[in-house]
Scaffold this motif. Structure first.
Motif, PDB file in Angstrom:
ATOM      1  N   ILE A 135      -1.244  22.634   6.988  1.00 52.89           N
ATOM      2  CA  ILE A 135      -0.336  21.375   7.357  1.00 52.89           C
ATOM      3  C   ILE A 135       0.135  21.256   8.666  1.00 52.89           C
ATOM      4  CG2 ILE A 135       1.879  20.474   6.602  1.00 52.89           C
ATOM      5  CD1 ILE A 135       1.582  21.686   3.941  1.00 52.89           C
ATOM      6  N   LEU A 136       0.479  22.144   9.263  1.00 53.90           N
ATOM      7  CA  LEU A 136       0.884  22.446  10.701  1.00 53.90           C
ATOM      8  C   LEU A 136      -0.188  21.731  11.740  1.00 53.90           C
ATOM      9  CD1 LEU A 136       2.848  22.886  12.908  1.00 53.90           C
ATOM     10  CD2 LEU A 136       2.218  25.430  12.983  1.00 53.90           C
ATOM     11  N   LEU A 137      -1.416  22.336  11.256  1.00 57.93           N
ATOM     12  CA  LEU A 137      -2.764  22.117  12.137  1.00 57.93           C
ATOM     13  C   LEU A 137      -2.790  20.520  12.027  1.00 57.93           C
ATOM     14  CD1 LEU A 137      -4.649  23.032  14.079  1.00 57.93           C
ATOM     15  CD2 LEU A 137      -6.233  23.568  12.030  1.00 57.93           C
ATOM     16  N   GLY A 138      -2.882  19.951  10.715  1.00 59.33           N
ATOM     17  CA  GLY A 138      -2.873  18.847  10.768  1.00 59.33           C
ATOM     18  C   GLY A 138      -2.153  17.651  11.206  1.00 59.33           C
ATOM     19  N   TYR A 139      -0.839  18.127  11.204  1.00 59.01           N
ATOM     20  CA  TYR A 139       0.158  17.661  11.982  1.00 59.01           C
ATOM     21  C   TYR A 139       0.065  17.501  13.698  1.00 59.01           C
ATOM     22  CZ  TYR A 139       4.933  15.629  12.793  1.00 59.01           C
ATOM     23  OH  TYR A 139       6.174  14.723  13.006  1.00 59.01           O
ATOM     24  N   ILE A 140      -0.352  18.671  14.230  1.00 58.55           N
ATOM     25  CA  ILE A 140      -0.858  18.610  15.313  1.00 58.55           C
ATOM     26  C   ILE A 140      -2.238  17.769  15.713  1.00 58.55           C
ATOM     27  CG2 ILE A 140      -1.580  20.376  17.235  1.00 58.55           C
ATOM     28  CD1 ILE A 140      -0.179  22.560  16.024  1.00 58.55           C
TER      29      ILE A 140
ATOM     30  N   VAL B 114       7.186   1.541   5.832  1.00 53.88           N
ATOM     31  CA  VAL B 114       6.644   2.685   5.302  1.00 53.88           C
ATOM     32  C   VAL B 114       7.659   3.504   4.200  1.00 53.88           C
ATOM     33  CG1 VAL B 114       5.746   4.846   5.765  1.00 53.88           C
ATOM     34  CG2 VAL B 114       5.325   3.072   7.173  1.00 53.88           C
ATOM     35  N   ILE B 115       8.835   3.802   4.645  1.00 56.53           N
ATOM     36  CA  ILE B 115       9.830   4.644   4.101  1.00 56.53           C
ATOM     37  C   ILE B 115      10.266   4.091   2.789  1.00 56.53           C
ATOM     38  CG2 ILE B 115      11.613   6.168   4.148  1.00 56.53           C
ATOM     39  CD1 ILE B 115       9.483   7.035   5.937  1.00 56.53           C
ATOM     40  N   ALA B 116      10.769   2.866   2.854  1.00 55.63           N
ATOM     41  CA  ALA B 116      11.357   2.191   1.742  1.00 55.63           C
ATOM     42  C   ALA B 116      10.514   2.080   0.540  1.00 55.63           C
ATOM     43  CB  ALA B 116      12.102   0.765   2.332  1.00 55.63           C
ATOM     44  N   PRO B 117       9.322   1.515   0.691  1.00 56.43           N
ATOM     45  CA  PRO B 117       8.448   1.315  -0.259  1.00 56.43           C
ATOM     46  C   PRO B 117       8.081   2.526  -0.856  1.00 56.43           C
ATOM     47  CG  PRO B 117       7.632  -0.037   1.645  1.00 56.43           C
ATOM     48  CD  PRO B 117       8.794   0.956   2.197  1.00 56.43           C
TER      49      PRO B 117
ATOM     50  N   LEU C 263       0.639  -1.102  -0.027  1.00 55.93           N
ATOM     51  CA  LEU C 263      -0.100   0.093  -0.099  1.00 55.93           C
ATOM     52  C   LEU C 263       0.808   1.226  -0.086  1.00 55.93           C
ATOM     53  CD1 LEU C 263      -2.900  -1.074   2.513  1.00 55.93           C
ATOM     54  CD2 LEU C 263      -2.987  -0.929   0.140  1.00 55.93           C
ATOM     55  N   MET C 264       2.072   1.127   0.619  1.00 59.30           N
ATOM     56  CA  MET C 264       2.914   2.476   0.533  1.00 59.30           C
ATOM     57  C   MET C 264       3.523   2.622  -0.701  1.00 59.30           C
ATOM     58  SD  MET C 264       2.595   3.668   3.766  1.00 59.30           S
ATOM     59  CE  MET C 264       0.864   3.236   3.787  1.00 59.30           C
ATOM     60  N   PHE C 265       3.881   1.454  -1.385  1.00 60.11           N
ATOM     61  CA  PHE C 265       4.388   1.581  -2.597  1.00 60.11           C
ATOM     62  C   PHE C 265       3.494   2.198  -3.480  1.00 60.11           C
ATOM     63  CE2 PHE C 265       4.974  -0.588  -6.868  1.00 60.11           C
ATOM     64  CZ  PHE C 265       6.280  -0.001  -7.161  1.00 60.11           C
ATOM     65  N   ALA C 266       2.344   1.773  -3.413  1.00 57.19           N
ATOM     66  CA  ALA C 266       1.267   2.287  -4.397  1.00 57.19           C
ATOM     67  C   ALA C 266       1.080   3.877  -4.089  1.00 57.19           C
ATOM     68  CB  ALA C 266      -0.076   1.584  -4.134  1.00 57.19           C
ATOM     69  N   VAL C 267       1.251   4.359  -2.592  1.00 55.24           N
ATOM     70  CA  VAL C 267       1.162   5.853  -2.508  1.00 55.24           C
ATOM     71  C   VAL C 267       2.355   6.525  -3.466  1.00 55.24           C
ATOM     72  CG1 VAL C 267       1.418   7.431  -0.656  1.00 55.24           C
ATOM     73  CG2 VAL C 267      -0.158   5.483  -0.274  1.00 55.24           C
TER      74      VAL C 267
ATOM     75  N   LEU D 253       3.630  13.623   5.352  1.00 50.52           N
ATOM     76  CA  LEU D 253       4.671  14.188   6.488  1.00 50.52           C
ATOM     77  C   LEU D 253       4.529  13.543   7.667  1.00 50.52           C
ATOM     78  CD1 LEU D 253       6.350  16.544   7.269  1.00 50.52           C
ATOM     79  CD2 LEU D 253       4.512  18.063   7.875  1.00 50.52           C
ATOM     80  N   SER D 254       3.250  13.351   8.097  1.00 50.76           N
ATOM     81  CA  SER D 254       3.250  12.128   9.322  1.00 50.76           C
ATOM     82  C   SER D 254       3.609  10.702   8.972  1.00 50.76           C
ATOM     83  CB  SER D 254       1.502  12.170   9.792  1.00 50.76           C
ATOM     84  OG  SER D 254       0.963  11.359   8.659  1.00 50.76           O
ATOM     85  N   THR D 255       3.508  10.306   8.034  1.00 49.12           N
ATOM     86  CA  THR D 255       4.130   9.080   7.444  1.00 49.12           C
ATOM     87  C   THR D 255       5.660   8.973   7.543  1.00 49.12           C
ATOM     88  OG1 THR D 255       2.097   8.078   6.366  1.00 49.12           O
ATOM     89  CG2 THR D 255       3.996   7.229   5.897  1.00 49.12           C
ATOM     90  N   ALA D 256       6.187   9.962   7.168  1.00 49.96           N
ATOM     91  CA  ALA D 256       7.552  10.186   6.899  1.00 49.96           C
ATOM     92  C   ALA D 256       8.330  10.506   8.083  1.00 49.96           C
ATOM     93  CB  ALA D 256       7.954  11.127   5.995  1.00 49.96           C
ATOM     94  N   THR D 257       7.494  11.088   9.104  1.00 50.73           N
ATOM     95  CA  THR D 257       8.219  11.435  10.598  1.00 50.73           C
ATOM     96  C   THR D 257       7.739  10.226  11.421  1.00 50.73           C
ATOM     97  OG1 THR D 257       6.217  12.819  11.026  1.00 50.73           O
ATOM     98  CG2 THR D 257       8.365  13.838  10.214  1.00 50.73           C
TER      99      THR D 257
END
Length: 413
Positions: free
Chosen positions: A156-161, A261-264, A133-137, A225-229
């Protein structure tokens, strides 16, 4: 079918031989034009010519093949039909995501009524399934789509919060309530907290696309952003919220999230960038494969934990998970409304950030629970969350889509 007789063929060859040999090459190459086209055939021939092979020379045969092919054949008809059929199949595959809500519901019902239908999809498949699924993203992402979204850093900041502050706080409250008020086992409370610590769900991007297509890139940016961090934030939050109750392998979580997550995602982006033809060839098949993948990831956790889900405290876990997600949806919606009160697209932003806060990658939480916690009870809240989050999210899609259409109709042109 019209037939060129040997006599007519000899007449053509004799006509060509009468041309002076001293003529320029270009002129001789066009000598077929001296032969009257309608001498032997009607202009409305229904089919290509059939030539009697009386000549041993290849020149005559090639000449007639060229004439018959150029004049009478219609290669575009069949090829156009084949291209139309291929385009129809591709469009069908691309639209496979539209049945995702129905597939989630069907998988849930099937897993509850007949668990063996999903028990073959054991926990060892969760990590590769999530990685796909991450690869598809990654393969469907393009840096150009995000340039406009990055012009709204406040959203974006509000979404991260919402992802990593409000949601973990709600998870801690409901996890603590599960143990203290409802007297559930400690691993159940830890599972609820783990669900609140993971990144946003890719389903939130699709939900935003169905409700407010213009804000889909913004949703993808927030989820990405949330996935990467998540590689750092999720293990740290898990240690903070769960560490006093159960041991947490922070290094192992970081390594696992990098692989899952990150690699795919990086592989999909690189494939899309370096080999666009390959990406274009496989991209139409990703939606239907992702739907089947999601169906297994939704049905399998329920089927494998059917005894715990159907146990006396299963209904209590379902209630707590439902209230957790409902609180997250509401918090994202009203917090965005208070911050972007005067924005022209305030309602659309409220819906988008509500999806981001209320929907998270429960599959990632389930994979982490299966791999890093010995007690299988930790995996029950993520398993239930996968279903509850999907059903609640797409219920909101149906409600808000109708509301959005009503707002559009009321808007004067």
């Amino acid at each position: 079918m019209s037939v060129i007789t040997p006599i007519e063929t000899l007449h053509l060859k004799s006509t060509i031989r009468l041309l002076p040999r001293g003529l320029p090459h270009v002129y001789r190459s066009q000598r077929i034009q001296f032969f009257p086209i309608n001498t032997f055939s009607n202009s409305s021939l229904p089919s290509p010519l059939r030539i009697h092979p009386i000549s041993l020379g290849s020149g005559s045969r090639n000449l007639w093949r060229r004439y018959a092919s150029d004049k009478f054949s219609d290669p575009g008809a069949d090829s156009h039909k084949m291209l139309s059929e291929k385009a129809s199949i591709v469009d069908t595959l691309k639209k496979a995501n539209t049945i995702l809500p129905h597939v989630v519901l069907a998988s849930t019902v099937l897993a509850l009524l007949y668990p063996p239908s999903f028990t073959w999809f054991t926990s060892r498949y969760f990590v590769p399934a999530l990685g796909f699924l991450m690869f598809a993203v990654g393969i469907n992402s393009n840096e150009k789509d995000f340039l406009e979204a990055f012009k709204r850093p406040k959203a974006i900041l509000l979404g991260y919060i919402g992802q990593y502050l409000i949601k973990p706080l709600l998870g801690f409250i409901f996890g603590l309530a599960a143990v203290s008020l409802f007297h559930l086992p400690t691993p159940i409370g830890a599972g609820i907290m783990l669900v609140s610590c993971v990144s946003g769900a890719q389903l939130s991007n699709y939900a935003t696309f169905l409700t407010d297509p213009a804000l889909a890139p913004l949703s993808i940016v927030m989820t990405s952003l949330s996935t990467a961090t998540a590689v750092l934030v999720t293990p740290m939050l898990s240690l903070l919220l769960i560490g006093k109750k159960l041991p947490v392998d922070v290094k192992g979580m970081i390594s696992s999230i990098l692989q899952v997550v990150i690699a795919p995602i990086a592989a999909g982006l690189l494939l899309n960038k370096l080999f666009p033809k390959v990406s274009n060839a496989i991209r139409p098949f990703l939606p239907i494969l992702s739907v089947l993948d999601t169906a297994c990831c939704v049905g399998a956790p329920l089927a494998l934990n059917i005894n715990s889900v159907m146990s006396p405290f299963g209904a209590t876990i379902l209630f707590l998970i439902t209230m957790f997600h409902l609180s997250a949806f509401l918090a994202g919606y009203f917090l965005t409304g208070s911050v972007f009160r005067d924005a022209p697209d305030a309602k659309a932003l409220q819906r988008t950030l509500s999806y981001e806060t209320g929907m998270q990658s429960s599959l990632l939480a389930l994979a982490l629970a299966t791999k890093f916690f010995q007690d299988p009870l930790v995996g029950i809240p993520p398993a239930i969350s996968t279903v509850v989050m999907s059903l609640m999210g797409f219920t909101l899609v149906m409600i808000w889509s109708n509301e959005n259409k009503s707002e559009t109709l009321k808007t004067p042109f």
